[in-house]
Design an enzyme around this catalytic site. Structure first.
Site, mmCIF file in Angstrom:
data_model
loop_
_atom_site.group_PDB
_atom_site.id
_atom_site.type_symbol
_atom_site.label_atom_id
_atom_site.label_comp_id
_atom_site.label_asym_id
_atom_site.label_seq_id
_atom_site.Cartn_x
_atom_site.Cartn_y
_atom_site.Cartn_z
ATOM 1 N N SER A 49 0.799 -1.235 0.000
ATOM 2 C CA SER A 49 0.000 0.000 0.000
ATOM 3 C C SER A 49 0.826 1.277 0.000
ATOM 4 O O SER A 49 0.249 2.375 -0.034
ATOM 5 C CB SER A 49 -0.947 0.012 1.205
ATOM 6 O OG SER A 49 -2.073 -0.799 0.948
ATOM 7 N N LYS A 52 -0.126 3.716 -2.683
ATOM 8 C CA LYS A 52 -1.143 4.770 -2.609
ATOM 9 C C LYS A 52 -0.539 6.173 -2.619
ATOM 10 O O LYS A 52 -1.242 7.139 -2.950
ATOM 11 C CB LYS A 52 -2.014 4.558 -1.367
ATOM 12 C CG LYS A 52 -2.890 3.295 -1.445
ATOM 13 C CD LYS A 52 -3.800 3.167 -0.233
ATOM 14 C CE LYS A 52 -4.755 1.989 -0.358
ATOM 15 N NZ LYS A 52 -4.102 0.677 -0.157
ATOM 16 N N SER A 113 -5.664 3.301 4.898
ATOM 17 C CA SER A 113 -5.239 2.525 3.726
ATOM 18 C C SER A 113 -6.415 1.815 3.070
ATOM 19 O O SER A 113 -6.301 0.674 2.600
ATOM 20 C CB SER A 113 -4.160 1.503 4.109
ATOM 21 O OG SER A 113 -3.424 1.110 2.986
ATOM 22 N N LYS A 240 3.310 6.518 4.781
ATOM 23 C CA LYS A 240 2.436 5.423 4.384
ATOM 24 C C LYS A 240 3.020 4.048 4.677
ATOM 25 O O LYS A 240 4.166 3.762 4.340
ATOM 26 C CB LYS A 240 2.133 5.536 2.883
ATOM 27 C CG LYS A 240 1.007 4.628 2.414
ATOM 28 C CD LYS A 240 -0.329 5.086 2.964
ATOM 29 C CE LYS A 240 -1.410 4.035 2.767
ATOM 30 N NZ LYS A 240 -1.236 2.867 3.659
#
Length: 415
Positions: A49, A52, A113, A240
């Site tokens: 993730s 993202k 997320s 992140k």
């Protein structure tokens, strides 16, 4: 001419004095992109993730250009709705007939997320998952990233998307990049849209508050103040996380302290810490980058260096002209590095000029090393040797000056 091939990215300004237990790790100065620590930073691995960050950049870009509005509403399509109901994935629950603002989905993507939320954002920016993936790939190419494989907008393994995978991608494929490339993405995100930190620093927020679908989103970045992996000496405010079976535990983090901002990337963390092991390894990197380096001005544009101050000018009104770097260079060097550890290697391309000669004429270059190693940057053009140019125009001497100068040289050669 200078031949200055950059060293491998695993070489920083000095030998690493910190051990990071991960498949790949990197720490860089956020402003300059100088690499302070690197281990296997060019190894291509699944990024989960952390993907993202690319999509979020494109969302912010669309907001900035006016193509998208924060209060714009989106109704989930059947694909995103189905994904949102998969409780084994990171998600916020969506209704098939619900309406969600871009801002809500943006926050859910960064804080929680949320995969279906990110998919919806991709759809509204580009019209489809396939087109958004293509846009992501194009953005990476524009940043000079060549090692990336992007197959979906979320970072999930394609197997989690079932029949919703982007046509032409393998059913078990995942997004892949190196730690260096992930850091480049993070640097662009923080530089171009620093407002992203206003969201990434949120520890807890309710999605779709005031409705029956409201859900509390606890930030997966446990290094934020007050959370389980927080370090009082590290005021982390983003970025992140990313986790899949193939990728393991990943984290791109950032911390600002004492006027500096650091970006770290840890991929497939191991070692101690249980569920927080990626944060344990990140804390090591952050402390190392913040505590073990000091900023040093290595060159100032227009100011001659001690190793190369001037060049002779034949037939000039002045017999010498000062030379200096055409750009400044400030870098972080190990705190224990003395003056002797900084070495300037001058290579002349013109050992003598002939008047008249204009200001800015290139005469050579200087390569800088610290502790025997070249400086390393995300953008390696910054590590290129400094170009040395003349600092002023030199006119040709008049006839009488040349005559008397010639006579002086004649007699000096006699004695």
């Amino acid at each position: 001419m200078v031949t200055s091939a950059p060293a491998a990215v695993s070489q920083a300004a000095t030998a690493p004095t910190v051990s990071v237990d991960a498949k790949a790790a990197l720490a860089v100065d956020a402003k300059s992109g100088q690499i302070l620590y690197a281990n296997q930073a060019d190894t291509v691995l699944p990024i989960a993730s952390m993907t993202k960050m690319i999509g979020i950049y494109l969302v912010l870009d669309a907001i900035h250009s006016g193509k998208l509005q924060w209060d714009q509403q989106i109704t989930p399509d059947p694909v995103a709705y189905k994904i949102s109901q998969n409780h084994e994935l990171s998600n916020v629950p969506l209704r098939s007939d619900g309406k969600y603002t871009v801002k809500e989905l943006y926050e859910a993507s960064l804080i929680y997320s949320a995969n279906a939320a990110m998919m919806l954002l991709g759809d509204i920016v580009s019209g489809s998952q396939a087109k958004f993936v293509q846009k992501m790939q194009q953005q990476l190419q524009a940043w000079g990233i060549r090692d990336a494989t992007i197959v979906n907008t979320t970072g999930l393994n394609n197997s989690a998307l079932g029949t919703a995978i982007v046509p032409g991608t393998d059913k078990n494929a995942e997004n892949m990049m190196s730690a260096r490339s992930v850091a480049i993405v993070a640097q662009h995100l923080l530089t171009d849209y620093p407002q992203v930190l206003e969201t990434t620093k949120i520890t807890k927020k309710t999605f779709h508050a005031g409705t029956s679908d409201a859900i509390v989103m606890d930030n997966f970045n446990h290094m934020l103040p007050g959370l389980s992996a927080a370090d009082a000496t590290l005021p982390v405010d983003g970025l992140k996380t990313g986790t899949t079976d193939l990728a393991g535990e990943n984290f791109t983090g950032t911390v600002a302290k004492d006027g500096r901002r650091i970006i770290t990337v840890v991929m497939h963390a191991n070692g101690e810490g249980g569920d927080n092991k990626r944060f344990v390894q990140t804390a090591k990197l952050m402390h190392y980058a913040l505590d073990e380096f000091k900023p040093v001005t290595l060159a100032t544009a227009g100011q001659p260096l001690s190793t190369a101050k001037s060049v002779t000018v034949k037939y000039g009104a002045d017999d010498k002209v000062a030379i200096a770097p055409n750009r400044s260079l400030t870098a972080y060097v190990p705190k224990d590095a003395g003056n002797a550890s900084v070495v300037y290697r001058y290579t002349a391309t013109k050992k003598q000029l002939t008047a008249p000669e204009t200001k800015g004429t290139k005469v050579g270059s200087v390569a800088v090393t610290v502790n025997g190693q070249p400086l390393q940057f995300l953008d390696q053009s910054q590590a290129a040797p400094l170009t040395l140019t003349t600092t002023k125009t030199v006119k040709k001497a008049n006839f009488f000056v040349l005559i008397f100068r010639g006579i002086g040289e004649f007699f000096s050669n006699l004695f």
